[in-house]
Scaffold this motif. Structure first.
Motif, short mmCIF file in Angstrom:
data_model
loop_
_atom_site.label_atom_id
_atom_site.label_comp_id
_atom_site.label_asym_id
_atom_site.label_seq_id
_atom_site.Cartn_x
_atom_site.Cartn_y
_atom_site.Cartn_z
N ASP A 58 9.57 -22.03 43.23
CA ASP A 58 10.11 -23.60 43.42
C ASP A 58 9.85 -24.47 42.25
OD1 ASP A 58 10.78 -26.27 44.34
OD2 ASP A 58 10.52 -25.43 46.34
N ARG A 351 21.89 -19.63 45.60
CA ARG A 351 20.40 -19.19 45.13
C ARG A 351 20.71 -19.22 43.90
NH1 ARG A 351 15.52 -16.81 46.08
NH2 ARG A 351 15.22 -15.00 44.65
N ASP A 379 18.78 -22.83 47.32
CA ASP A 379 17.21 -22.52 46.62
C ASP A 379 17.31 -22.38 45.31
OD1 ASP A 379 14.89 -21.25 46.61
OD2 ASP A 379 15.53 -19.26 47.74
N ARG A 381 15.29 -21.74 42.00
CA ARG A 381 13.82 -21.29 41.44
C ARG A 381 13.89 -21.41 39.81
NH1 ARG A 381 10.41 -19.44 45.58
NH2 ARG A 381 11.65 -20.11 47.44
#
Length: 481
Positions: A58, A351, A379, A381
């Motif tokens: 994150d 993602r 999400d 990353r």
């Protein structure tokens, strides 16, 4: 906490992490996992859970960890330490655990509305509260700690930032150099666009992801002190695993130079290694090494270029110096840049990986943050490519599950070589697959070798958005370009 905290390596190499100081309630096994290097000089690798180098993380947590490390230098109130500790533990625990919620009552600085956000965002925003600026020269180590050093400078507010580099610039003499003995590539250069950076008031703050023996920072302090003596140096690392002899060497250097040398970390302890670790590590690599994942048999995913609208007078990072004014400008421009990238990401992507490029870590990190803020249902990353050769083993208890290998694509001064992107391919766990990859490179890395190498590998994983950041050399800065 992290599920790859070293069990796989501990069982095979008898390596142990032992905690000491835990100023924020988390220990070594929370902040690092273990992997095995493909390096004859050092068998093990501490893989950080908050750095975003080898493991997609994150971006809000990555930036927050750097801010928290910076505030170890400036100091925090007891109430803010309690709130930060609560948010950090919750962020490290992840969304699939029964970790307690962030303790709002721990700090008046943490309003209820903020506590409704994800813990990593809570921690970052808590630590972005303005403080009295502290003047300092912050130096980060390439390649791993370039964004971490930036983030520490962010926390200090008034700091000038410079990171070492392995990319020389024709006609620019290095200010100093030093060696990182255990590394796979040891030449570091300091190439400030303006040598007046070294006249910045306050301490010199040296930032690395880990403090293992302290040899690299001692070499740096000696080199800098010989040119421009200081009375105060600070060594900042996410984890400090030095032994008593290493700590004594730092104290002895402080006495020799007549200077104060402080060391701060988010956690400290030691790594217990068996005496034959190098031999057993190499044997394990030989017995375990496996080829990279095969090329995709499905049609390659598309590549779309995104124009960031990067300001012509803004440096791409701290390779030649980055001032508080540069940081303010970047903060102002980031929302629009993130919006441009978000518009280029395929619809429905849930993602998303923002992948940086070796030393270019801070801009991809901040873009990742901007995307996470703009796409709260995704999400997001963040990680980067690296020179570091590490054994990949697709086991849940191991930190480096998969690797993509590709040739260097920025015409490096030390010649061609293999580079790596770890944990980008999903491997045997489909839940780790990315729906889109945002690759951020600088102009020097946007080459035909990128197209045929890294981009070709990434296109076998997910659709790619490519964003290129202009390079501002010391010469172009002097000429006002």
């Amino acid at each position: 906490m992290n599920t790859w905290n070293g069990a796989w390596v501990a069982e095979r190499l008898d390596v142990r992490l032992v905690d000491d100081e835990r100023p924020f309630g988390v220990g070594l096994s929370d902040l690092v996992g273990l992997a095995v290097r493909r390096n004859p000089r050092r068998a093990h690798l501490l893989v950080s859970s908050v750095l975003g180098k080898h493991v997609p993380t994150d971006p809000c947590l990555v930036h927050a960890a750097g801010l928290l490390l910076g505030h170890r230098i400036t100091g925090l109130s007891d109430a803010t330490v309690a709130a930060a500790s609560s948010a950090l533990r919750a962020a490290l625990a992840g969304p699939d655990t029964s970790a307690p919620p962030v303790d709002v009552a721990a700090s008046a600085a943490l309003p209820n509305a903020l506590a409704a956000s994800p813990p990593a965002v809570v921690l970052r925003d808590l630590l972005r509260v303005p403080v009295a600026p502290m003047s300092a020269l912050v130096i980060g180590y390439a390649e791993t700690a370039t964004a971490l050093g930036h983030s520490v400078a962010d926390a200090l507010g008034g700091a000038v930032y410079l990171h070492s580099t392995r990319r020389p610039v024709e006609g620019v003499a290095p200010y100093g150099g030093f060696e990182e003995e255990h590394s796979h590539a040891t030449s570091h250069l300091l190439l400030p666009a303006d040598r007046a950076l070294f006249e910045t008031a306050g301490p010199v703050v040296l930032v690395d992801d880990e403090l293992s023996t302290g040899t690299t920072v001692l070499n740096t302090i000696r080199a800098l002190h010989a040119v421009s003596p200081r009375d105060h140096y600070v060594v900042a690392a996410l984890v400090d695993v030095r032994g008593p002899e290493d700590r004594a060497r730092m104290a002895a250097l402080a006495d020799e130079l007549g200077a104060r040398i402080d060391a701060v970390a988010l956690a400290s302890g030691r790594v217990e290694l068996p005496p034959d670790i190098l031999r057993t590590g190499q044997a394990l690599v030989a017995a375990t090494a496996s080829p990279d994942p095969p090329a995709a048999v499905v049609p390659a995913c598309p590549v779309v270029r995104a124009d960031l609208g990067w300001p012509g007078d803004l440096p791409e990072g701290g390779r030649h110096g980055f001032t508080p004014e540069h940081r303010e400008r970047l903060d102002k421009e980031l929302p629009e840049m993130a919006a441009r990238v978000a518009d280029a990401i395929p619809g429905g992507a849930r993602r998303v990986l923002v992948l940086g490029f070796e030393e270019l870590m801070y801009v991809p990190l901040r873009l990742g943050e901007g995307l996470a803020d703009r796409l709260p249902r995704a999400d997001v990353r963040y990680s980067t490519t690296t020179r570091s050769p590490v054994l990949a083993v697709d086991e849940p208890g191991y930190a480096i599950r998969t690797r993509l290998a590709f040739p260097a694509h920025d015409d490096p001064a030390d010649g061609p070589g293999e580079r790596y992107a770890y944990n980008v391919a999903a491997g045997t766990d489909p839940s780790r697959a990315f729906d889109a990859i945002v690759l951020v490179v600088d102009e020097a890395g946007d080459t035909p070798a990128l197209e045929s190498g890294l981009l070709a590998r990434l296109r076998g994983v997910a659709p790619v958005v490519l964003a290129t950041v202009p390079v501002r050399s010391p010469a172009s800065r002097r000429e006002g370009r």
